[in-house]
Write an enzyme that holds these catalytic residues in place. Structure first.
Site, PDB file in Angstrom:
ATOM      1  CE  LYS A 191      47.109  47.455  33.449  1.00  0.00           C
ATOM      2  NZ  LYS A 191      48.306  47.982  34.072  1.00  0.00           N
ATOM      3  CD  GLU A 221      47.931  47.820  42.075  1.00  0.00           C
ATOM      4  OE1 GLU A 221      48.061  49.019  42.314  1.00  0.00           O
ATOM      5  OE2 GLU A 221      46.962  47.357  41.426  1.00  0.00           O
ATOM      6  CE  LYS A 224      40.114  42.825  36.815  1.00  0.00           C
ATOM      7  NZ  LYS A 224      41.271  42.558  37.692  1.00  0.00           N
ATOM      8  NE  ARG A 271      51.848  54.877  40.118  1.00  0.00           N
ATOM      9  CZ  ARG A 271      50.856  54.023  39.888  1.00  0.00           C
ATOM     10  NH1 ARG A 271      50.809  53.366  38.746  1.00  0.00           N
ATOM     11  NH2 ARG A 271      49.919  53.811  40.793  1.00  0.00           N
ATOM     12  CE  LYS A 289      34.416  32.571  41.170  1.00  0.00           C
ATOM     13  NZ  LYS A 289      33.176  31.941  40.653  1.00  0.00           N
TER      14      LYS A 289
END
Ligand code: MV4
Length: 449
Positions: free
Chosen positions: A118, A277, A160, A293, A203
């Site tokens: 990511k 996204e 994350k 995908r 954030k």
């Protein structure tokens, strides 16, 4: 006459029959793999060959790379269709397919690996002009150093896992006193789940919508976008209702993010179907990740564009034929999908078992994507998604009315399902007014006092 080309479907359930239909319609032969728990899958009877690859446990069957490659060799296929879930975004598997002489139906394995990280994904798309969530992607060196970095972002922040996705290893931090502990806890969870402790910080957006752009590339630098979807209605990172196009967004903003997304895909010479996204809050888009995908919700895009995305995937992978061009793509109407899960309506615990009776909804622009039939036994080993109801109409209120009808027609007896939850959501005033956001079900509609 050329020999018919053949594909291996390396998946099960809703996407397996979806892919089987697309492949047979294009004149391909199909071999399918299955686990010993899945002998009764409908797509197996419609396949030219069915190959058992192992016991029920996914790890030993649908995630068993060697067994799947062996099945591909045994059935002498040209290409492997991964669908979604299982090995669909596993770069090592994609590489093994390629090195074993089989076309992996999807982008190159190096792009899959890059998007799986990511941090690298965010850096790449940022360099290609895509807006990302402000944050810190550098090394975590010490308590003092990271506290200073986060001070620049401002609380609340979200920690994350770089190797994450789907919510694992995520921590929301509201104040400095909690930061160091939460980073360490995210690191050890990430280490355990993904074998990498690497984390980054963003954030935290409190009430965003989840809006995504469908893209499709030819692998040589040409690409199109197929507009937007809203997938905000979710619970525990599982989407429940998806719609296309995304509503209540200024047209210029949506046009801009679609352009930015397709330009990024052109520059990375992306091949096949992909999704950019975004979180959408205060009329701004922020990239979070790219899925390499086909997605469960591809169906709503198909309904508004008239494009069969799975056929397009097969054509680009097997024929090098790119059958989409931007000028021809137009939005026609508005589509919605309800995911039907076999689960307890109170606890959301999966409800496997024998389906005693099925009545499918029907009518104009009503689509039911599923493997299920009266007498089908849902095994307890896999995801609880058993069907999708997809409808299209000219505007959102009419879509909701059509969905109400389709839900009322649907009968699935013998197992518990979430059909009543869908009936509740589509009557909800906030849902009608587009006031929902990613945490809406947990924080509002389903909140129990
Ligand atoms: C976020 C966020 C808020 N702020 N990032 C969840 C899974 C992973 N793909 C990204 N996720 C989120 N990232 C920032 N900076 C909220 C979520 C999130 C979410 C995102 C999309 C769809 C559903 C979600 C449910 C909970 C949290």
């Amino acid at each position: 006459m050329n020999k018919k080309k053949k594909i291996l479907i390396a998946n099960r359930g809703v996407i397996a029959i979806r892919a089987l239909r697309a492949a047979k319609e294009l004149g391909y032969e199909v071999a399918s793999v299955y686990s010993t728990a899945d002998k009764n899958q409908k797509h197996l009877r419609l396949s030219d060959e069915a190959i058992c690859i192992g016991p029920p446990n996914s790890k030993d069957s649908y995630l068993n790379e060697a067994a799947i490659i062996s099945a591909a060799e045994l059935s002498n296929v040209d290409a492997i269709y991964p669908g979604y879930g299982f090995l669909a975004e596993n770069a090592e598997f994609a590489e093994k397919c390629t090195k074993s002489g089989f076309k992996f139906i999807g982008p190159n394995f190096d792009i899959i690996a890059l998007m799986g990280d990511k941090i690298r994904a965010k850096e790449l798309v940022k360099s290609l002009g895509v807006p990302v969530v402000p944050g810190y992607e550098g090394k975590v060196e010490s308590k003092e150093q990271i506290e200073a970095e986060v001070e620049k972002i401002g609380y609340p922040v979200i920690v994350k896992a770089a190797a994450g996705g789907g919510g694992k290893g995520m921590r929301v931090v509201n104040e400095r006193s909690a930061l160091w502990e939460e980073i360490q806890s995210a690191q050890s969870e990430a280490d355990l789940a993904f074998g990498s402790k690497e984390v980054f910080i963003e954030k935290y957006l409190k009430k965003p919508r989840h809006v995504e752009i469908q893209v499709f590339g030819d692998g040589c630098g040409d690409a199109v976008h197929l507009f937007s979807r809203d997938c905000s209605l979710q619970r525990k990172y599982q989407k429940i209702i998806e719609e296309a196009p995304a509503g209540k967004i200024p047209e210029a903003k949506l046009d801009e993010i679609q352009q930015i997304s397709v330009n990024a895909c052109k520059q990375m010479k992306y091949e096949g179907a992909g999704t950019m996204e975004f979180l959408y809050e205060n009329k701004e888009f922020f990239f979070i990740e790219m899925n390499t995908r086909i997605q469960v919700e591809h169906t709503v895009t198909e309904m508004i564009t008239g494009v069969d995305l799975v056929q397009s995937q097969l054509l680009v992978a097997l024929e090098g034929e790119f059958n989409l061009n931007q000028e021809d793509l137009k939005i026609n109407g508005c589509a919605m999908q309800c995911r039907i899960n076999a689960e307890d309506p109170e606890t959301f615990i999966p409800s496997p078992g024998k389906i005693t009776q099925v009545h499918r909804p029907g009518g104009y622009h009503v689509r039911f994507e599923s493997q299920i039939y009266s007498g089908y036994e849902i095994p307890p080993n896999y995801d609880s998604l058993i069907a999708e109801i997809i409808v299209k109409e000219t505007n959102r209120e009419r879509v909701i009315n059509k969905m109400r009808m389709a839900l009322n027609e649907t009968i699935i007896d013998g197992v518990k399902t979430n059909v009543d939850l869908h009936k509740k959501i589509i009557e909800d005033k906030n849902f009608h007014e587009y006031k929902h956001y990613i945490k809406y079900l947990e924080e509002d509609l389903l909140k129990h006092e």
